[in-house]
Design an enzyme around this catalytic site. Structure first.
Site, mmCIF file in Angstrom:
data_model
loop_
_atom_site.group_PDB
_atom_site.id
_atom_site.type_symbol
_atom_site.label_atom_id
_atom_site.label_comp_id
_atom_site.label_asym_id
_atom_site.label_seq_id
_atom_site.Cartn_x
_atom_site.Cartn_y
_atom_site.Cartn_z
ATOM 1 N N TYR A 80 -7.274 -7.521 -1.732
ATOM 2 C CA TYR A 80 -6.793 -6.823 -0.595
ATOM 3 C C TYR A 80 -7.808 -5.569 -0.563
ATOM 4 O O TYR A 80 -8.274 -4.997 -1.464
ATOM 5 C CB TYR A 80 -5.528 -6.099 -0.859
ATOM 6 C CG TYR A 80 -4.906 -5.435 -0.133
ATOM 7 C CD1 TYR A 80 -4.522 -5.601 1.326
ATOM 8 C CD2 TYR A 80 -4.711 -3.903 -0.387
ATOM 9 C CE1 TYR A 80 -3.870 -5.034 2.124
ATOM 10 C CE2 TYR A 80 -3.911 -3.052 0.407
ATOM 11 C CZ TYR A 80 -3.640 -3.397 1.761
ATOM 12 O OH TYR A 80 -3.047 -2.481 2.760
ATOM 13 N N ASP A 109 -15.232 -2.969 -4.215
ATOM 14 C CA ASP A 109 -13.891 -2.456 -3.904
ATOM 15 C C ASP A 109 -13.542 -2.055 -4.960
ATOM 16 O O ASP A 109 -12.658 -2.909 -5.564
ATOM 17 C CB ASP A 109 -13.140 -3.238 -2.826
ATOM 18 C CG ASP A 109 -11.679 -2.127 -2.360
ATOM 19 O OD1 ASP A 109 -11.852 -1.193 -3.049
ATOM 20 O OD2 ASP A 109 -11.002 -2.855 -1.784
ATOM 21 N N LYS A 138 -7.160 5.818 -4.765
ATOM 22 C CA LYS A 138 -6.173 6.087 -5.799
ATOM 23 C C LYS A 138 -6.589 7.086 -6.832
ATOM 24 O O LYS A 138 -6.313 8.112 -6.527
ATOM 25 C CB LYS A 138 -6.137 4.469 -6.369
ATOM 26 C CG LYS A 138 -5.668 3.568 -5.273
ATOM 27 C CD LYS A 138 -4.787 2.400 -5.683
ATOM 28 C CE LYS A 138 -3.994 1.543 -4.550
ATOM 29 N NZ LYS A 138 -4.618 0.474 -4.113
HETATM 30 C C1 PLP Z 1 -4.872 0.058 -2.583
HETATM 31 C C2 PLP Z 1 -6.107 -0.743 -2.156
HETATM 32 C C3 PLP Z 1 -6.788 -0.466 -1.197
HETATM 33 C C4 PLP Z 1 -6.255 0.658 -0.069
HETATM 34 O O1 PLP Z 1 -6.283 1.657 -0.301
HETATM 35 P P1 PLP Z 1 -5.044 2.561 0.567
HETATM 36 O O2 PLP Z 1 -4.863 3.979 -0.156
HETATM 37 O O3 PLP Z 1 -3.549 1.851 0.323
HETATM 38 O O4 PLP Z 1 -5.274 2.486 1.992
HETATM 39 C C5 PLP Z 1 -8.164 -0.846 -0.830
HETATM 40 N N1 PLP Z 1 -8.586 -1.634 -1.712
HETATM 41 C C6 PLP Z 1 -7.828 -1.934 -2.984
HETATM 42 C C7 PLP Z 1 -8.658 -2.775 -3.918
HETATM 43 C C8 PLP Z 1 -6.752 -1.506 -3.181
HETATM 44 O O5 PLP Z 1 -6.030 -1.848 -4.269
#
Ligand code: PLP
Length: 422
Positions: A142, A237, A265
């Site tokens: 994701y 990511d 995060k």
């Molecule tokens: C949570 C997440 C996102 C998206 O971040 P948001 O702050 O919710 O938009 C993107 N990549 C990874 C790996 C994530 O866990």
């Protein structure tokens, strides 16, 4: 007193599903959400007056625990200086220094407001810098909710079983090429067929949105080699893994350096922050130095930057190895307890995260993760919640342990698990 039940009823009339992010609705575990009144350390207090041990930790940001004194103090002080200026402030520079110093692949960086914004911007930059359109992503990973990534995405999209989503033009996802996680041969085949058109490969260097699935030995190295051979950029990511797998993220821990990195995060300490960064010559393509446009009214927000600086400063001295050992011990014992009840159990754990899959395993990619028994997870989730343990309301997520979790929190968790009937 206003209860979770009352608030949820009121919320559903005004907010789709009653929530501002789908997985919070607890649909896949057949439950209603709890409304939180406050949180401290590793404990949540609901509006109903119940206290729970938190293993969601805002989905990752709260690695230091809720209301860490340094972070709270820094944020309060920043509010007292004004919430937003739309002009540069000192903590943006300190934040950039801290991130660039910690993360090997980051020479320059740009702050944004969420992980979604970070990945969306990194993709635009990769496309701009290479002059190519296609992106390789992995099933079950994701990367936020930008159009190009909503093909076979994990997290909330996984539990809702939406194959992509309405509203994304077919023309947008036609440039998204999919492979199974940990399947280098599949990526090599995509490069063989489309190599000259692939701008980038984006990967969670430890997948966290199909439950926790570690990269197999050689997988990240193999992606690095394939990208180099074909002139494509490698994007890690690290929105979950950044400052969690190690202070310098997965790339510091595994010794593979991507061209671009996305963060979110943890770096905001609970405030809305994302960031993308990478090699200097690529980042200098971003406006106003370069020609790739990206902007944000609240980007580098002073309150969020103050909280971020305080968070990273505290984490720089934190004992990651000790937390990892405690997390592994907890996860293994939980696995043993559930296995002894006759359930098929696979425990994946890394750093301060773990996922219990209700399947014999091994779980190495999305198809094997998807074999986890959803009914067993639902039963486990509900009984744990009733016993005061707050797990993710989906079997395709990581349990997040923080530096604030105490031995007493763990003991309560294990006791609750022992009492579960499956
Ligand atoms: C949570 C997440 C996102 C998206 O971040 P948001 O702050 O919710 O938009 C993107 N990549 C990874 C790996 C994530 O866990």
């Amino acid at each position: 007193m206003t209860t979770s039940k009352d608030l949820f009823a009121a919320a559903k009339r005004l907010i789709p599903g009653g929530v501002n992010s789908p997985v919070r609705a607890c649909l896949s575990v057949g439950s209603d959400p709890l409304f939180i009144a406050s949180a401290k350390g590793a404990r949540l207090t609901t509006v109903d007056g119940d206290e729970l041990v938190d293993f969601v930790m805002s989905w990752g940001p709260m690695l230091l625990g809720h209301q860490h004194p340094d972070v709270a103090r820094a944020a309060h002080a920043a509010v007292d200086r004004g919430a937003s200026y739309g002009a540069p402030c000192p903590d943006e520079v300190r934040m950039a220094e801290l991130v660039a110093e910690a993360v090997p692949g980051v020479d320059m960086l740009r702050m944004v407001n969420s992980g979604t914004e970070a990945t969306m911007s990194a993709l635009r930059l990769a496309r701009g810098a290479t002059g190519r359109d296609k992106v390789v992503k992995f099933k079950g990973c994701y990367h936020g909710h930008a159009d190009a990534f909503l093909a076979a995405a994990g997290s909330g999209v996984a539990t809702l079983s939406i194959p992509g989503t309405p509203g994304v033009p077919a023309d947008t996802v036609k440039d998204t090429l999919l492979a199974d996680y940990n399947d280098l041969d599949a990526v090599a085949a995509l490069f063989a067929a489309h190599g000259a058109d692939i701008a980038c490969v984006i990967v969670e260097p430890m997948a966290g949105n199909m439950g926790l699935v570690p990269a197999a030995p050689g997988f990240l190295e193999g992606l690095r080699t394939l990208c180099d051979e074909h002139g494509a950029l490698l994007i890690f990511d690290e929105v979950i893994t950044g400052f969690r797998l190690a202070y310098g993220g997965a790339q510091a821990r595994f010794g593979v350096t991507p061209d671009l990195t996305t963060l979110g995060k943890i770096i905001g300490g609970g405030f809305p922050v994302g960031c993308y960064g990478g090699k200097r010559e690529i980042m200098e393509r971003i406006a106003p130095v370069g020609d790739v446009y990206q902007a944000g009214t609240l980007s580098g927000n002073p309150v969020a930057m103050a909280a971020g600086v305080a968070t990273l400063t505290a984490l720089r001295q934190a004992d990651y190895a000790a937390l990892e050992a405690r997390t592994a011990a907890l996860a293994d014992e939980l696995g043993d307890i559930l296995r002894a009840k006759g359930a098929p159990v696979t425990v994946n754990t890394l750093a301060s995260m773990f996922t219990i899959f209700f399947t014999e395993g091994p779980v190495t990619d999305f198809p094997s993760a998807a074999k986890s028994d959803g009914a067993l997870y639902t039963s486990f989730y509900r009984q744990m919640r009733d016993a005061g343990i707050y797990l993710a309301p989906s079997g395709f997520e990581c349990a997040m342990v923080s530096f604030a979790h105490t031995d007493e929190d763990f003991a309560k968790t294990l006791d609750a698990a022992r009492a579960v009937k499956l």
